[in-house]
Scaffold this motif. Structure first.
Motif, PDB file in Angstrom:
ATOM      1  N   UNK A 100      -9.489 -23.389 -25.767  1.00  0.00           N
ATOM      2  CA  UNK A 100     -10.201 -22.133 -25.562  1.00  0.00           C
ATOM      3  C   UNK A 100     -11.261 -22.298 -24.492  1.00  0.00           C
ATOM      4  N   UNK A 101     -11.518 -21.245 -23.747  1.00  0.00           N
ATOM      5  CA  UNK A 101     -12.573 -21.262 -22.745  1.00  0.00           C
ATOM      6  C   UNK A 101     -13.327 -19.943 -22.807  1.00  0.00           C
ATOM      7  N   UNK A 102     -14.640 -20.031 -23.081  1.00  0.00           N
ATOM      8  CA  UNK A 102     -15.469 -18.839 -23.166  1.00  0.00           C
ATOM      9  C   UNK A 102     -16.605 -18.834 -22.141  1.00  0.00           C
ATOM     10  N   UNK A 103     -16.698 -19.867 -21.313  1.00  0.00           N
ATOM     11  CA  UNK A 103     -17.719 -19.923 -20.270  1.00  0.00           C
ATOM     12  C   UNK A 103     -17.055 -19.783 -18.906  1.00  0.00           C
ATOM     13  N   UNK A 104     -17.617 -18.900 -18.071  1.00  0.00           N
ATOM     14  CA  UNK A 104     -17.022 -18.626 -16.770  1.00  0.00           C
ATOM     15  C   UNK A 104     -18.111 -18.506 -15.709  1.00  0.00           C
ATOM     16  N   UNK A 105     -17.719 -18.633 -14.456  1.00  0.00           N
ATOM     17  CA  UNK A 105     -18.643 -18.472 -13.333  1.00  0.00           C
ATOM     18  C   UNK A 105     -18.780 -16.968 -13.061  1.00  0.00           C
ATOM     19  N   UNK A 106     -19.766 -16.329 -13.723  1.00  0.00           N
ATOM     20  CA  UNK A 106     -19.889 -14.879 -13.631  1.00  0.00           C
ATOM     21  C   UNK A 106     -20.123 -14.404 -12.200  1.00  0.00           C
ATOM     22  N   UNK A 107     -20.947 -15.136 -11.455  1.00  0.00           N
ATOM     23  CA  UNK A 107     -21.259 -14.701 -10.082  1.00  0.00           C
ATOM     24  C   UNK A 107     -19.991 -14.642  -9.242  1.00  0.00           C
ATOM     25  N   UNK A 108     -19.168 -15.686  -9.333  1.00  0.00           N
ATOM     26  CA  UNK A 108     -17.930 -15.721  -8.558  1.00  0.00           C
ATOM     27  C   UNK A 108     -16.958 -14.642  -9.032  1.00  0.00           C
ATOM     28  N   UNK A 109     -16.904 -14.446 -10.354  1.00  0.00           N
ATOM     29  CA  UNK A 109     -15.948 -13.464 -10.869  1.00  0.00           C
ATOM     30  C   UNK A 109     -16.399 -12.025 -10.596  1.00  0.00           C
ATOM     31  N   UNK A 110     -17.713 -11.785 -10.578  1.00  0.00           N
ATOM     32  CA  UNK A 110     -18.209 -10.457 -10.202  1.00  0.00           C
ATOM     33  C   UNK A 110     -17.870 -10.183  -8.733  1.00  0.00           C
ATOM     34  N   UNK A 111     -18.061 -11.194  -7.892  1.00  0.00           N
ATOM     35  CA  UNK A 111     -17.731 -11.027  -6.465  1.00  0.00           C
ATOM     36  C   UNK A 111     -16.250 -10.712  -6.292  1.00  0.00           C
ATOM     37  N   UNK A 112     -15.400 -11.410  -7.045  1.00  0.00           N
ATOM     38  CA  UNK A 112     -13.959 -11.144  -6.992  1.00  0.00           C
ATOM     39  C   UNK A 112     -13.651  -9.727  -7.472  1.00  0.00           C
ATOM     40  N   UNK A 113     -14.294  -9.329  -8.570  1.00  0.00           N
ATOM     41  CA  UNK A 113     -14.046  -7.999  -9.132  1.00  0.00           C
ATOM     42  C   UNK A 113     -14.471  -6.903  -8.166  1.00  0.00           C
ATOM     43  N   UNK A 114     -15.616  -7.097  -7.522  1.00  0.00           N
ATOM     44  CA  UNK A 114     -16.115  -6.043  -6.640  1.00  0.00           C
ATOM     45  C   UNK A 114     -15.322  -5.971  -5.342  1.00  0.00           C
ATOM     46  N   UNK A 115     -14.791  -7.090  -4.909  1.00  0.00           N
ATOM     47  CA  UNK A 115     -13.883  -7.053  -3.759  1.00  0.00           C
ATOM     48  C   UNK A 115     -12.629  -6.266  -4.110  1.00  0.00           C
ATOM     49  N   UNK A 116     -12.124  -6.487  -5.297  1.00  0.00           N
ATOM     50  CA  UNK A 116     -10.939  -5.749  -5.777  1.00  0.00           C
ATOM     51  C   UNK A 116     -11.244  -4.260  -5.892  1.00  0.00           C
ATOM     52  N   UNK A 117     -12.416  -3.917  -6.417  1.00  0.00           N
ATOM     53  CA  UNK A 117     -12.794  -2.513  -6.545  1.00  0.00           C
ATOM     54  C   UNK A 117     -12.837  -1.828  -5.176  1.00  0.00           C
ATOM     55  N   UNK A 118     -13.440  -2.525  -4.204  1.00  0.00           N
ATOM     56  CA  UNK A 118     -13.530  -1.948  -2.862  1.00  0.00           C
ATOM     57  C   UNK A 118     -12.140  -1.695  -2.267  1.00  0.00           C
ATOM     58  N   UNK A 119     -11.257  -2.668  -2.451  1.00  0.00           N
ATOM     59  CA  UNK A 119      -9.915  -2.541  -1.881  1.00  0.00           C
ATOM     60  C   UNK A 119      -9.086  -1.499  -2.617  1.00  0.00           C
ATOM     61  N   UNK A 120      -9.149  -1.545  -3.945  1.00  0.00           N
ATOM     62  CA  UNK A 120      -8.302  -0.663  -4.757  1.00  0.00           C
ATOM     63  C   UNK A 120      -8.705   0.796  -4.643  1.00  0.00           C
ATOM     64  N   UNK A 121     -10.013   1.040  -4.590  1.00  0.00           N
ATOM     65  CA  UNK A 121     -10.492   2.425  -4.621  1.00  0.00           C
ATOM     66  C   UNK A 121     -11.143   2.870  -3.308  1.00  0.00           C
ATOM     67  N   UNK A 122     -10.975   2.053  -2.250  1.00  0.00           N
ATOM     68  CA  UNK A 122     -11.495   2.406  -0.917  1.00  0.00           C
ATOM     69  C   UNK A 122     -12.995   2.708  -0.956  1.00  0.00           C
TER      70      UNK A 122
ATOM     71  N   UNK B 223     -16.892   2.235  -0.055  1.00  0.00           N
ATOM     72  CA  UNK B 223     -17.623   1.822   1.150  1.00  0.00           C
ATOM     73  C   UNK B 223     -19.079   1.470   0.857  1.00  0.00           C
ATOM     74  N   UNK B 224     -19.483   1.564  -0.402  1.00  0.00           N
ATOM     75  CA  UNK B 224     -20.879   1.269  -0.753  1.00  0.00           C
ATOM     76  C   UNK B 224     -21.223  -0.178  -0.407  1.00  0.00           C
ATOM     77  N   UNK B 225     -22.389  -0.369   0.204  1.00  0.00           N
ATOM     78  CA  UNK B 225     -22.852  -1.707   0.570  1.00  0.00           C
ATOM     79  C   UNK B 225     -23.560  -2.366  -0.619  1.00  0.00           C
ATOM     80  N   UNK B 226     -23.626  -3.688  -0.580  1.00  0.00           N
ATOM     81  CA  UNK B 226     -24.365  -4.430  -1.611  1.00  0.00           C
ATOM     82  C   UNK B 226     -23.609  -4.527  -2.915  1.00  0.00           C
ATOM     83  N   UNK B 227     -24.317  -5.010  -3.938  1.00  0.00           N
ATOM     84  CA  UNK B 227     -23.710  -5.198  -5.251  1.00  0.00           C
ATOM     85  C   UNK B 227     -23.300  -3.853  -5.842  1.00  0.00           C
ATOM     86  N   UNK B 228     -22.092  -3.810  -6.363  1.00  0.00           N
ATOM     87  CA  UNK B 228     -21.605  -2.565  -6.951  1.00  0.00           C
ATOM     88  C   UNK B 228     -22.011  -2.393  -8.405  1.00  0.00           C
ATOM     89  N   UNK B 229     -22.380  -3.470  -9.073  1.00  0.00           N
ATOM     90  CA  UNK B 229     -22.597  -3.405 -10.519  1.00  0.00           C
ATOM     91  C   UNK B 229     -23.884  -2.691 -10.901  1.00  0.00           C
TER      92      UNK B 229
END
Length: 587
Positions: free
Chosen positions: A318-340, A342-348
């Motif tokens: 089992x693994x319950x610890x993750x690199x949140x900063x890296x995974x947030x960056x990955x998630x927000x890159x996906x959000x930008x690409x998937x939903x087009x 254009x907002x700058x900076x952190x999306x969260x």
């Protein structure tokens, strides 16, 4: 809180603020009735009665409307007899409903003043009282007098249902088939054929049933009834050992059905292919399952069969610890690409308007006004369900204040907007949809009973969506929704001090009680998780019967479950567990 402090005017103002945004009818009726009672207590009888009259008009099908109606009549306030009949019927007071409806009809000056809906309600009330002939007569009035009314088809179906409820199965079947024969152009014709076929199926006449299901599929191919009928036809054929016919019906479903239904059909095509030794065809069918409904029970089962994995298999680690900063960056890159985006900076970081929209709910949450806070949070989340960026921000923000239920809901809207399965979304967002909240308590109970912690998390997700204050109609409370009688038994077994059923609102007690009962079912069914979950939901006695019928096969066990809600319960937890295993399993 305000009422207990004697500040009734402020309480009424608070209730009005909730009513300004609340959408759910039952919740609105409850809040409106609380406001009316507060006015009564403050001596404002006229104001209270005015509010109760409004409850009758706005939410007549709620228990609060029935209570308000009684109080209004006790205070010599007029109540329209038709409205009185509707309210009494919804409450289950059928004698009053019949009396009020007949009084109203007698007061009309002409038949043209009486709508078809009146006769439909009158027939249903008579039926509930066991007066079959009066009910059929009321429905027949619509058939003869209101031939162009939208309720014409419903009246025809109600006649068949009335015969069925009177235990006249041949009469019910005849009524339903007559609808299809005479009024095949009506949308109700598909429902009539399905009901007739279903009654044949449940009365040991599968050949007659399948004739009607085939007719239904040919005459009304684009209806849900056609899909449901073909499933019943396939089941009838399978249980009689006619695998060729079963495969034919499932193949037809693979073309006509969509989503979960298509996944179900292809799953059974895969099972039948394996049964006859055709592994390539089975693999192709299972691939279609996963493509049709990637988050479904049948997709999870298909993956397990493809990978040679047992049902509810635990991961190696089992693994319950993750690199949140890296995974947030990955998630927000996906959000930008998937939903087009254009907002700058952190999306969260939530937009100011979202913070303002949730502020009232957060304040109510902080002072323990959970129901009121829930209404606020639900309103904000639902208002933004089509906005993936706002939903993403709400998922993070609500998670931060402990409103886990609404955080999960918001995260689900992000993934739905992308039109992908959970595991195709970035892990950070997927884990907000399938979180591991209360992990320390879950791991402790999992270790105590040697139960898979992912199974406990899956059960909690289904039972309460991590809402520790969840309550259901039968008195179930807390994260694992244990019913009062079972909870009392568990409290005795655990020697829980001074147990009160409200203790289950505590995460500690909710998880401890649920884990104990789950483990008890696992022990009873020799670690057969599928049967154990069915026992947890429907009681061990029923699960024992289904296990005997299935011969231990997990898929046959699912078809043996005779309670639809229990089958859905097990299916969903199976699917949840597969996703939890993918998100938190290691090795």
């Amino acid at each position: 809180v305000l009422i207990s402090a004697g500040r009734r005017a402020e309480a009424v103002a608070q209730y009005d603020a909730i009513l300004a945004v609340a959408q759910n009818a039952a919740y609105r009726a409850d809040i409106a009735m609380r406001a009316a009672r507060a006015l009564f207590d403050a001596g404002d009888t006229a104001g209270a009665l005015t509010r109760m009259a409004a409850i009758l008009q706005e939410t007549p099908e709620t228990p609060q409307a029935y209570e308000a109606m009684q109080i209004l009549r006790q205070n010599a306030q007029p109540v329209d007899e038709y409205l009185r009949g509707r309210i009494a019927f919804a409450y289950g007071d059928y004698p009053t409903a019949v009396d009020a409806l007949n009084r109203w009809a007698a007061s009309r000056s002409s038949v043209g003043e009486i709508p078809a809906a009146f006769h439909l309600l009158l027939g249903q009330a008579y039926r509930a009282l066991g007066n079959t002939e009066a009910a059929v007569t009321a429905f027949q009035t619509i058939v003869e007098t209101y031939k162009t009314d939208p309720l014409f088809g419903a009246a025809l179906l109600e006649q068949g249902r009335t015969r069925f409820l009177a235990d006249d199965i041949p009469g019910a079947i005849g009524a339903y088939v007559s609808i299809a024969d005479t009024y095949g152009y009506l949308p109700e014709a598909a429902e009539a054929l399905w009901r007739a076929g279903y009654l044949y199926s449940t009365n040991d006449q599968p050949d007659e049933a399948n004739v009607l299901f085939e007719r239904l599929a040919d005459a009304h191919p684009n209806t849900q009834q056609a899909v449901d009928g073909l499933f019943l036809a396939a089941t009838n054929a399978y249980r009689r050992g006619n695998m060729t016919a079963a495969e034919h019906y499932y193949a037809e479903l693979g073309v006509k059905a969509a989503g979960d239904d298509r996944a179900t059909a292809y799953f059974w095509l895969g099972r039948l292919a394996l049964q006859r030794g055709d592994s390539p065809a089975a693999g192709q069918a299972f691939g279609q399952v996963i493509a049709a409904a990637p988050d479904s029970f049948f997709a999870a089962r298909a993956r397990d069969i493809i990978d040679g994995r047992a049902a509810f298999a635990r991961p190696a680690g089992l693994q319950f610890s993750f690199d949140d900063a890296a995974q947030i960056a990955e998630a927000e890159s996906w959000l930008r690409t998937t939903f087009n985006l254009t907002q700058e900076g952190a999306l969260w970081q939530p937009a100011p308007e979202l913070i303002a929209a949730t502020q009232r709910g957060a304040e109510l949450w902080a002072v323990g006004a959970i129901d009121e806070a829930a209404a606020e949070f639900n309103g904000v989340v639902e208002a933004n369900r089509e906005n993936p960026l706002a939903s993403y921000q709400l998922a993070i923000h609500l998670r931060g204040i402990g409103a886990y239920y609404y955080s999960v809901l918001a995260a689900s809207y992000v993934i739905r907007a992308a039109n992908v399965g959970t595991l195709a979304a970035p892990p950070f967002i997927a884990r907000m949809r399938y979180p591991a909240y209360y992990l320390d308590l879950v791991l402790r109970e999992a270790e105590r009973y040697e139960v898979d912690p992912l199974l406990i998390l899956s059960l909690i997700r289904h039972e309460s969506l991590f809402n520790t204050f969840a309550t259901a109609a039968a008195g179930e409370k807390g994260l694992t929704q244990v019913v009062p009688g079972t909870a009392q038994y568990i409290a005795e077994q655990l020697r829980f001090p001074d147990y009160q059923h409200s203790d289950l609102f505590s995460p500690y007690a909710g998880i401890a009680f649920g884990a104990f009962y789950l483990n008890e079912q696992l022990d009873r069914f020799d670690q057969n998780t599928t049967a154990a979950l069915a026992g947890y939901n429907a009681g061990p006695g029923r699960a024992i019967e289904w296990l005997e019928v299935s011969g231990g096969d997990p898929d046959q066990f699912m078809t043996a479950i005779s309670i639809d809600s229990t089958r859905t319960y097990v299916e969903r937890i199976y699917g949840y567990h597969a996703i939890y295993r993918a998100l938190y399993g290691a090795g």
